[in-house]
Write an enzyme that holds these catalytic residues in place. Structure first.
Site, PDB file in Angstrom:
ATOM      1  N   LYS A   1     -10.076   9.641 -24.898  1.00  0.00           N
ATOM      2  CA  LYS A   1     -10.517   7.727 -24.685  1.00  0.00           C
ATOM      3  C   LYS A   1      -9.441   7.426 -26.386  1.00  0.00           C
ATOM      4  CE  LYS A   1     -14.865   5.825 -25.462  1.00  0.00           C
ATOM      5  NZ  LYS A   1     -16.515   5.524 -25.246  1.00  0.00           N
TER       6      LYS A   1
ATOM      7  N   THR B   1     -23.357   6.161 -20.963  1.00  0.00           N
ATOM      8  CA  THR B   1     -23.518   5.031 -20.326  1.00  0.00           C
ATOM      9  C   THR B   1     -23.693   4.753 -19.324  1.00  0.00           C
ATOM     10  OG1 THR B   1     -21.966   4.063 -22.577  1.00  0.00           O
ATOM     11  CG2 THR B   1     -21.813   2.264 -20.495  1.00  0.00           C
TER      12      THR B   1
ATOM     13  N   SER C   1     -23.936  10.924 -25.243  1.00  0.00           N
ATOM     14  CA  SER C   1     -22.704  11.760 -25.557  1.00  0.00           C
ATOM     15  C   SER C   1     -22.259  12.562 -27.410  1.00  0.00           C
ATOM     16  CB  SER C   1     -21.554  11.572 -25.094  1.00  0.00           C
ATOM     17  OG  SER C   1     -20.921  11.285 -25.349  1.00  0.00           O
TER      18      SER C   1
ATOM     19  N   GLU D   1       5.418  22.187 -41.125  1.00  0.00           N
ATOM     20  CA  GLU D   1       5.120  21.215 -42.498  1.00  0.00           C
ATOM     21  C   GLU D   1       4.384  22.239 -43.804  1.00  0.00           C
ATOM     22  OE1 GLU D   1       5.983  18.369 -44.014  1.00  0.00           O
ATOM     23  OE2 GLU D   1       7.271  18.273 -42.367  1.00  0.00           O
TER      24      GLU D   1
ATOM     25  N   TYR E   1     -26.520  -2.043 -25.691  1.00  0.00           N
ATOM     26  CA  TYR E   1     -27.280  -1.168 -24.785  1.00  0.00           C
ATOM     27  C   TYR E   1     -27.845   0.056 -24.687  1.00  0.00           C
ATOM     28  CZ  TYR E   1     -23.124   1.199 -23.636  1.00  0.00           C
ATOM     29  OH  TYR E   1     -21.862   2.084 -23.475  1.00  0.00           O
TER      30      TYR E   1
ATOM     31  N   THR F   1     -18.763   8.885 -22.041  1.00  0.00           N
ATOM     32  CA  THR F   1     -17.365   8.714 -22.580  1.00  0.00           C
ATOM     33  C   THR F   1     -17.236   9.394 -23.766  1.00  0.00           C
ATOM     34  OG1 THR F   1     -17.193   6.862 -23.027  1.00  0.00           O
ATOM     35  CG2 THR F   1     -17.368   7.134 -20.403  1.00  0.00           C
ATOM     36  N   ASP F   2     -18.328   8.961 -25.519  1.00  0.00           N
ATOM     37  CA  ASP F   2     -17.624   9.399 -26.286  1.00  0.00           C
ATOM     38  C   ASP F   2     -17.056  11.169 -26.780  1.00  0.00           C
ATOM     39  OD1 ASP F   2     -18.593   6.936 -26.827  1.00  0.00           O
ATOM     40  OD2 ASP F   2     -19.931   7.058 -27.384  1.00  0.00           O
TER      41      ASP F   2
HETATM   42  C1  SIN Z   1     -20.942   5.856 -23.122  1.00  0.00           C
HETATM   43  O1  SIN Z   1     -21.278   6.576 -22.478  1.00  0.00           O
HETATM   44  O2  SIN Z   1     -19.680   5.902 -23.110  1.00  0.00           O
HETATM   45  C2  SIN Z   1     -20.850   6.259 -25.077  1.00  0.00           C
HETATM   46  C3  SIN Z   1     -21.791   6.575 -24.895  1.00  0.00           C
HETATM   47  C4  SIN Z   1     -21.903   8.021 -24.609  1.00  0.00           C
HETATM   48  O3  SIN Z   1     -21.145   8.587 -24.742  1.00  0.00           O
HETATM   49  O4  SIN Z   1     -23.073   8.436 -24.474  1.00  0.00           O
END
Ligand code: SIN
Length: 356
Positions: free
Chosen positions: A192, A39, A86, A313, A53, A119-120
C-alpha cells in the site's frame, strides 16, 4: 384455440431455454467470499464522506447483494469470518483465516476464494496466506479505499474483478493475489503506497502481474518465488505464532525498542534499517546482545525497494543475523515468524528468505 403442435413447440422451446440457463449457471465457477471487514464494508455519514467513516459495518450478504453482476460470472457464496478494521488483524486471525481457506479449498465444490479485507494490513494477510495455503486454486484479496456509501465507491467493481479472477483458470497456481483498481498483484511484492487514493496498491519495480479488463483477467507475468503448495509451512496444528517484532530505525534512534522487545520475550526482531539495512552504532550492540540471548535478528530496510545485501552494511556472518532480501519489514516479520515454527538455525532461516 391454439393448435396442439404450436403448444408442443412452445413447451419444447421453453424447456430448451430453461435447460440452457441451468447449464450456463452450473458451468460457472464456484467462488466463496470470506468477509473480514475493512472499508469495503464501511459506511459514512454522507455520500461525500470518504474519510472519517466507519469501517467494517456492512455484512457479507449485503456486499454480495450490492453487486448482482457477480451471479453472472460465478456461483457465489459468502461467509462472515470477522468484522474488523484491518489494523486489528493479527496472528490469531491469520491462523483462523488460513485454516478456513485450506478447509474450503480442499472441497471439490469450491473453485476459488475471495477475501474482503481492510486495505491497511491487506498486504500482510495476503503474504501470510501465500506462505501457508495448501492449494493451487486461486485466492484473491480485495478491499476498497472508499466506503460503500461513497460517491464512486470502488468496492463493488473491485469485488466483481476479484470474483472474476478467483473463478478464472488463468489465476490457478499463481499464489495468493491482490486485485484492486483493475490491477492484479502478487502477494509477496504488493504494498500500500498512498493513505487515501484508490490507486494505492502498487508493486513498484518488480511489477504487477496483470489487469482485469473487459470482464476477464489478463496475466503478463507470474511469481517465481516459492508459494502455497510449494512451501514448508503448515498451520494445520498451530494454535499460535512466535512473537516477532519490528524495530524501526531513524536518525538519533537508541536501543530502547530493541531492549524492550527482548525483555518482552520476542523470539525474533526485524530491524527496519536505513538504506541497505544499516545498523546505527547505538542499535547494533543491542541487536547483537539480543542475538546472543537467542533472538533471531532479520535485517530489512525502511526504504521500500531493493535487496538488503548479506554482509553489506553489517557483517551478518559474524553477527549471526539474517537479511530480508527484498521483503519489506512487515512481510519479513511474517516470514520470520513462520520460519521460527520450523527452526532456529539462522542458516536455514536465511535459505528461506532467499526462497520465498
Ligand atoms: C481500509 O480498508 O482502507 C482502511 C481500514 C482498514 O484497513 O480496515
Amino acid at each position: 384455440m391454439l393448435p396442439s403442435t404450436f403448444i408442443q413447440r412452445l413447451c419444447a422451446l421453453l424447456f430448451f431455454l430453461l435447460a440452457a440457463a441451468v447449464q450456463a449457471q452450473t458451468a460457472l465457477p464456484r467462488v466463496t467470499i470470506l468477509a473480514t471487514g475493512g472499508t469495503i464494508a464501511g459506511t459514512g455519514a454522507t455520500s461525500t464522506t470518504t474519510v472519517g467513516y466507519t469501517a467494517a459495518t456492512v455484512g457479507i450478504d449485503s456486499l454480495i447483494k450490492g453487486v448482482p453482476e457477480l451471479q453472472k460470472v460465478a456461483r457465489v457464496s459468502g461467509e462472515q469470518v470477522f468484522q474488523i478494521a484491518s489494523e486489528n488483524m493479527g496472528n490469531e486471525q491469520w491462523l483462523v483465516l488460513a485454516k478456513r481457506v485450506n478447509t474450503l479449498l480442499a472441497q471439490p465444490d469450491v473453485d476459488g476464494i475471495v477475501i474482503t479485507h481492510g486495505t491497511d494490513t491487506l498486504e500482510e494477510t495476503a503474504y501470510f496466506l501465500d506462505l501457508v495455503v495448501k492449494s493451487k486454486k486461486p485466492v484473491v484479496l480485495v478491499g476498497a479505499m472508499r466506503p460503500s456509501t461513497a460517491l464512486s465507491a470502488d468496492g463493488p467493481i473491485n469485488l466483481y474483478n476479484a470474483v472474476l479472477t478467483a473463478g478464472s483458470q488463468e489465476a490457478i497456481g499463481k499464489g495468493v493475489l491482490v486485485v484492486m483498481n483493475d490491477q492484479i498483484h502478487a502477494a509477496r511484492d504488493v504494498t500500500k503506497t498512498n493513505t487515501t487514493t484508490p490507486d494505492t496498491f502498487k508493486t513498484p519495480e518488480l511489477g504487477m502481474l496483470g489487469y482485469v479488463v473487459g470482464n476477464r483477467p489478463h496475466f503478463y507475468r507470474a511469481p517465481v518465488r516459492r508459494h502455497t503448495v510449494d512451501t514448508e509451512f503448515d498451520v494445520g496444528q498451530l494454535s499460535a505464532l512466535p512473537d516477532v517484532e519490528i524495530a524501526y530505525t531513524y536518525a538519533n534512534v537508541g536501543p530502547a525498542a530493541v531492549n524492550a522487545f527482548v525483555a518482552g520475550g520476542a523470539k525474533g526482531i526485524v530491524h527496519a534499517g536505513v538504506g541497505d539495512g544499516s545498523l546505527p552504532n547505538r542499535v547494533r550492540p543491542a541487536l547483537s546482545a539480543a542475538r546472543q540471548k537467542g533472538v533471531v535478528i532479520g535485517r530489512a530496510s525502511r526504504v521500500g525497494q531493493g535487496i538488503v545485501a548479506r554482509n553489506g552494511e553489517a557483517n551478518d556472518d559474524e553477527l549471526d543475523f539474517v537479511v530480508a532480501d527484498t521483503l519489506n519489514p512487515q512481510k519479513a516479520r511474517i516470514l520470520l515468524m513462520l520460519a521460527l515454527t520450523r527452526t532456529r538455525d539462522t542458516r536455514e532461516i536465511q535459505r528461506m528468505f532467499y526462497a520465498y
